[in-house]
Design a protein around this motif. Structure first.
Motif, mmCIF file in Angstrom:
data_model
loop_
_atom_site.group_PDB
_atom_site.id
_atom_site.type_symbol
_atom_site.label_atom_id
_atom_site.label_comp_id
_atom_site.label_asym_id
_atom_site.label_seq_id
_atom_site.Cartn_x
_atom_site.Cartn_y
_atom_site.Cartn_z
ATOM 1 N N ALA A 168 0.832 -1.204 0.000
ATOM 2 C CA ALA A 168 0.000 0.000 0.000
ATOM 3 C C ALA A 168 0.867 1.254 0.000
ATOM 4 N N GLU A 169 1.970 1.232 0.763
ATOM 5 C CA GLU A 169 2.841 2.399 0.830
ATOM 6 C C GLU A 169 3.601 2.597 -0.487
ATOM 7 N N ILE A 170 4.023 1.502 -1.102
ATOM 8 C CA ILE A 170 4.710 1.604 -2.397
ATOM 9 C C ILE A 170 3.771 2.205 -3.437
ATOM 10 N N ASP A 171 2.526 1.736 -3.460
ATOM 11 C CA ASP A 171 1.532 2.272 -4.394
ATOM 12 C C ASP A 171 1.313 3.762 -4.150
ATOM 13 N N GLU A 172 1.218 4.149 -2.885
ATOM 14 C CA GLU A 172 0.975 5.537 -2.535
ATOM 15 C C GLU A 172 2.168 6.418 -2.923
ATOM 16 N N ALA A 173 3.380 5.902 -2.699
ATOM 17 C CA ALA A 173 4.587 6.663 -3.027
ATOM 18 C C ALA A 173 4.702 6.889 -4.533
ATOM 19 N N LEU A 174 4.435 5.847 -5.318
ATOM 20 C CA LEU A 174 4.526 5.978 -6.771
ATOM 21 C C LEU A 174 3.476 6.941 -7.307
ATOM 22 N N ALA A 175 2.295 6.897 -6.737
ATOM 23 C CA ALA A 175 1.234 7.826 -7.162
ATOM 24 C C ALA A 175 1.642 9.273 -6.876
ATOM 25 N N ALA A 176 2.271 9.495 -5.729
ATOM 26 C CA ALA A 176 2.720 10.845 -5.376
ATOM 27 C C ALA A 176 3.832 11.313 -6.310
ATOM 28 N N LEU A 177 4.750 10.419 -6.621
ATOM 29 C CA LEU A 177 5.876 10.776 -7.486
ATOM 30 C C LEU A 177 5.421 11.107 -8.903
ATOM 31 N N LYS A 178 4.421 10.395 -9.402
ATOM 32 C CA LYS A 178 3.917 10.668 -10.752
ATOM 33 C C LYS A 178 3.315 12.065 -10.848
ATOM 34 N N LYS A 179 2.758 12.553 -9.760
ATOM 35 C CA LYS A 179 2.257 13.928 -9.738
ATOM 36 C C LYS A 179 3.410 14.925 -9.636
ATOM 37 N N ASP A 180 4.389 14.590 -8.805
ATOM 38 C CA ASP A 180 5.477 15.531 -8.540
ATOM 39 C C ASP A 180 6.362 15.776 -9.761
ATOM 40 N N VAL A 181 6.667 14.727 -10.527
ATOM 41 C CA VAL A 181 7.587 14.913 -11.657
ATOM 42 C C VAL A 181 6.981 15.822 -12.719
ATOM 43 N N LEU A 182 5.648 15.896 -12.767
ATOM 44 C CA LEU A 182 4.997 16.789 -13.729
ATOM 45 C C LEU A 182 5.095 18.246 -13.293
ATOM 46 N N ASN A 183 5.444 18.459 -12.029
ATOM 47 C CA ASN A 183 5.559 19.820 -11.500
ATOM 48 C C ASN A 183 6.989 20.183 -11.120
ATOM 49 N N VAL A 184 7.922 19.291 -11.393
ATOM 50 C CA VAL A 184 9.301 19.557 -11.016
ATOM 51 C C VAL A 184 9.814 20.758 -11.805
ATOM 52 N N SER A 185 10.601 21.588 -11.158
ATOM 53 C CA SER A 185 11.059 22.823 -11.780
ATOM 54 C C SER A 185 12.298 22.602 -12.641
ATOM 55 N N TYR A 186 12.475 23.477 -13.589
ATOM 56 C CA TYR A 186 13.656 23.485 -14.448
ATOM 57 C C TYR A 186 14.916 23.711 -13.614
ATOM 58 N N GLU A 187 14.789 24.563 -12.593
ATOM 59 C CA GLU A 187 15.928 24.871 -11.725
ATOM 60 C C GLU A 187 16.428 23.640 -10.990
ATOM 61 N N ALA A 188 15.518 22.740 -10.617
ATOM 62 C CA ALA A 188 15.911 21.536 -9.880
ATOM 63 C C ALA A 188 16.420 20.449 -10.811
ATOM 64 N N ALA A 189 15.609 20.091 -11.799
ATOM 65 C CA ALA A 189 15.909 18.933 -12.631
ATOM 66 C C ALA A 189 17.002 19.186 -13.654
ATOM 67 N N VAL A 190 17.217 20.443 -14.055
ATOM 68 C CA VAL A 190 18.176 20.734 -15.117
ATOM 69 C C VAL A 190 19.364 21.550 -14.606
ATOM 70 N N GLU A 191 19.079 22.650 -13.897
ATOM 71 C CA GLU A 191 20.144 23.579 -13.532
ATOM 72 C C GLU A 191 20.856 23.249 -12.232
ATOM 73 N N ASN A 192 20.352 22.259 -11.503
ATOM 74 C CA ASN A 192 21.003 21.873 -10.243
ATOM 75 C C ASN A 192 20.995 23.011 -9.230
ATOM 76 N N LYS A 193 19.964 23.881 -9.289
ATOM 77 C CA LYS A 193 19.827 24.966 -8.322
ATOM 78 C C LYS A 193 18.946 24.564 -7.147
ATOM 79 N N ARG A 194 18.427 23.366 -7.179
ATOM 80 C CA ARG A 194 17.693 22.806 -6.055
ATOM 81 C C ARG A 194 18.421 21.537 -5.646
#
Length: 701
Positions: free
Chosen positions: A538-564
């Motif tokens: 149940a926790e694995i399912d919940e974690a993956l569901a949360a991550l799928k939402k988060d990666v769609l909102n991840v910022s350019y500064e974090a994922a590309v520029e290493n400013k996060r």
């Protein structure tokens, strides 16, 4: 004597088998010692370990890779080449050649009988040992073999492949083993015979055989790497699964043959076709070959010319690569290498071909070769073919793959098909071409030693490799690779990354993951050496569901520029069909992941993973090779530093205090002092943005 010879149509075949059967017997014994005997000992050891359970696991879990071990393959290669040398050795000896060709036997008959004699003496030991191997398996009751294949997962990564270990029947396994060994040894033998038709010297025949077996792969790599040096944007990657097939020698000695078991037939089909063609061409050359060619290095004038120009070409390309490797930033070194390699290669090839040191008498050939090479080099360098400036039109592009926009270093698994994104990539591509000189200078600067004082933390520079692959409506692919300054192209990269389509492409493996296949989620805070393992479904399912939402909102500064900062590393663990764990997917956990952070807080994992700034008295920051030290006590700054540090031991901490000053690189280290009084020794992230933050903190002291 003539009537006796004429009375037997297979006299040459029988004579050859009789004379060289001893070598066939030695080959059979060598294979026996390398394969059936070793397999027997391995199975006997496994059976003694399993005991009464052997009957249950013998046909289900046994794995053996010795059938495709390079040592056995090396023996087979050596024997095949030796047979090719000795069975047609009479062609390289003038007296023997005169004798054999004076017999009342046609040349085509001499050729086929000697060829079949060699194949018989090579293939019989393989067939005998194949039966012995099958018998050993049968004696121990093994009916299936678990054959590992680490490259078996779906390239689209839709699910975790449960067949990473393939259950292969013993009959099917040995059918492939026989086919592979019969084909490859036959190909090596036939190719050796083919080379023998081109030369009159047995030593040169042996050398040219091995060179020829590697030549297609070597020539491909030489051309590719030289074009990479000459053409701006030429891709640098190499698809080993495709390229290695160019050399049957390399492919056969590759320890990963089992990884392609029953999965790729195209390469083997081409080997069969090549073997047949070499047979027919060898027969044609044999019938045209002059007896006087025995003792000559090369059998005919046209072969000499092919040999000389071929060696000169390879030497020229090799010389260019060698000298440019000594000085990556110098174009002159590349051209100097071409000149030196071409001259030496031509002279050496000429002396070998004519067995003479008077190469200067044939100087015209060298001039012609040099002129042709210069014309080709100039046409490539001047881009007369329009390669460097080419950007496909919008209406020609069906889809585009764009890699380089994420710190997770995972290639995009899906293409960009939206017209807006295709337009943005094309605009970026045109801008990169427009600033070619600037980008080339950037790439050259990366290959130069860093001079004193070249790095200033207040002026960080971020470099990325941009891989662009267009798939056109016609099915043709246009691929380019560039090294660019990310800040210089931010206005183009930012809108590409921030589209949902791009994020679904970059994190496509996460979206395509079958949650049921994931058995474990590891969360590692490598900053402080803390980790959490989640097993509950149940926790694995919940974690993956949360991550799928988060990666769609991840910022350019974090994922590309290493400013996060990357707070932790996530590892998705799956299990193969034989219950062996492996890491299926890695993902960086950024501050932007609000849903995943809420998940960790909900289940109480935050306290296990992270150090609360309230529990820290101070963080002492030191500059390597300097007396500069600052004690940070502000809780907000402590929180920042905790996210940019990496754990290390006290010994390393003490050694850094003695480290000499390096003006070309700035490095910060220190220790975390908790309220309990225990120190935690750390080194801080060396990325430009982290260095900039710490530099400012040091200035504010």
């Amino acid at each position: 004597m003539t009537s006796g010879i004429s009375s037997s149509k297979w006299v040459v075949f029988k004579s050859a088998v009789k004379r060289f059967k001893w070598l066939g017997i030695l080959y059979a014994v060598a294979l026996f010692l390398e394969l059936p005997l070793v397999l027997w000992m391995e199975l006997n050891r496994e059976k003694s370990i399993q005991g009464n359970l052997w009957a249950e696991v013998a046909g289900k879990s046994f794995q053996s890779q010795i059938l495709f071990h390079p040592v056995a393959h090396l023996t087979s290669i050596a024997v095949a080449v030796i047979f090719g040398l000795i069975l047609f050795y009479y062609l390289q000896n003038e007296r023997a050649s005169t004798f054999f060709h004076s017999l009342p036997i046609k040349r085509w008959s001499l050729y086929w009988q000697n060829l079949l004699a060699g194949l018989t003496l090579i293939w019989l030991p393989i067939l005998i040992n194949g039966l012995l191997l099958y018998g050993v398996m049968a004696v121990f009751g093994v009916t299936e073999v678990q054959w590992p294949n680490h490259y078996a997962y779906d390239p689209l990564m839709e699910t975790v492949d449960a067949n990473l270990a393939n259950a292969v029947s013993v009959g099917k396994l040995f059918a492939f083993w026989l086919f592979l060994n019969l084909l490859m040894t036959g190909l090596f033998y036939i190719f050796t015979v083919f080379v023998g038709m081109l030369t009159g010297n047995v030593l040169l025949q042996g050398a040219l055989t091995f060179i020829g077996l590697i030549l297609p792969l070597g020539l491909y790599l030489l051309i590719k790497f030289n074009l990479w040096k000459l053409l701006y944007g030429f891709p640098r990657d190499i698809d080993e699964s495709t390229v290695l097939w160019l050399s049957p020698l390399v492919r056969y000695l590759d320890y990963q043959n089992y990884q392609l078991l029953f999965k790729s037939q195209a390469g083997y089909i081409w080997y069969v076709v090549a073997a047949v063609l070499f047979c027919l061409i060898s027969l044609f050359l044999y019938r045209k070959r002059h007896v006087e060619a025995a003792g000559e290095t090369l059998a005919a004038g046209w072969i000499r010319r092919v040999f000389i120009y071929g060696v000169a070409t390879c030497a020229t390309l090799t010389g260019g690569l060698y000298f440019s490797a000594l000085n990556e930033s110098s174009t002159g070194a590349l051209y100097l290498g071409y000149f030196i390699g071409g001259v030496l290669g031509y002279i050496i090839a000429d002396m070998i071909a004519y067995k003479s040191f008077h190469f200067y008498r044939r100087w015209k050939g060298m001039v012609v070769f040099g002129a042709v090479f210069i014309v080709l080099l100039a046409s490539v360098k001047l881009d007369l073919y329009g390669y460097q400036k080419y950007v496909p039109e919008q209406d020609e592009v069906k889809e585009v793959f764009f890699n380089g926009l994420n710190r997770d270093s995972v290639p995009a698994v899906e293409s960009l098909k939206g017209q807006d994104n295709i337009r943005r990539v094309r605009e970026l591509h045109r801008q990169i071409i427009k600033l070619e000189k600037e980008n080339r200078n950037l790439e050259k600067s990366l290959n130069r030693p860093i001079p004193d004082g070249a790095f200033r933390p207040e002026e960080p520079r971020r470099v990325m490799t941009a891989d662009i692959t267009y798939v056109l409506d016609s099915g043709r692919k246009v691929k380019r690779t560039y090294m660019i300054d990310m800040d210089r192209y931010r206005e183009f990269l930012y809108p590409i990354f921030n589209s949902e389509e791009t994020k679904r492409s970059i994190y496509g493996r996460l979206f395509k993951t079958d949650v049921k296949k994931i058995d474990e989620l590891n969360i590692s805070n490598y900053h402080l050496g803390k980790s959490v393992r989640i097993y509950k479904r149940a926790e694995i399912d919940e974690a993956l569901a949360a991550l799928k939402k988060d990666v769609l909102n991840v910022s350019y500064e974090a994922a590309v520029e290493n400013k996060r900062p990357t707070l932790a590393m996530l590892e998705f663990i799956a299990k193969t069909s034989w219950e062996s764990k492996y890491v299926y997917y890695n993902l960086n956990y950024y501050e932007d992941f609000k849903n995943f952070t809420a998940f960790l807080e909900k289940h109480g994992y935050m306290e296990e993973l992270f150090l609360n700034p309230e529990d820290v008295s101070e963080i002492i920051v030191k500059k390597a090779g300097s007396a500069e030290t600052v004690a940070v006590k502000d809780k907000q700054k402590i929180k920042v530093l905790l996210n940019w540090c990496n754990l290390e031991d006290e010994r390393a901490y003490l050694m850094r205090q003695q480290q000499p000053v390096n003006k070309g690189m700035v490095e910060y280290y220190g220790k975390i002092v908790t309220k309990k009084g225990s120190p935690i020794f750390v080194v801080f992230d060396s990325s430009p943005y982290a260095q900039q933050l710490i530099f400012k903190m040091m200035q504010e002291k």
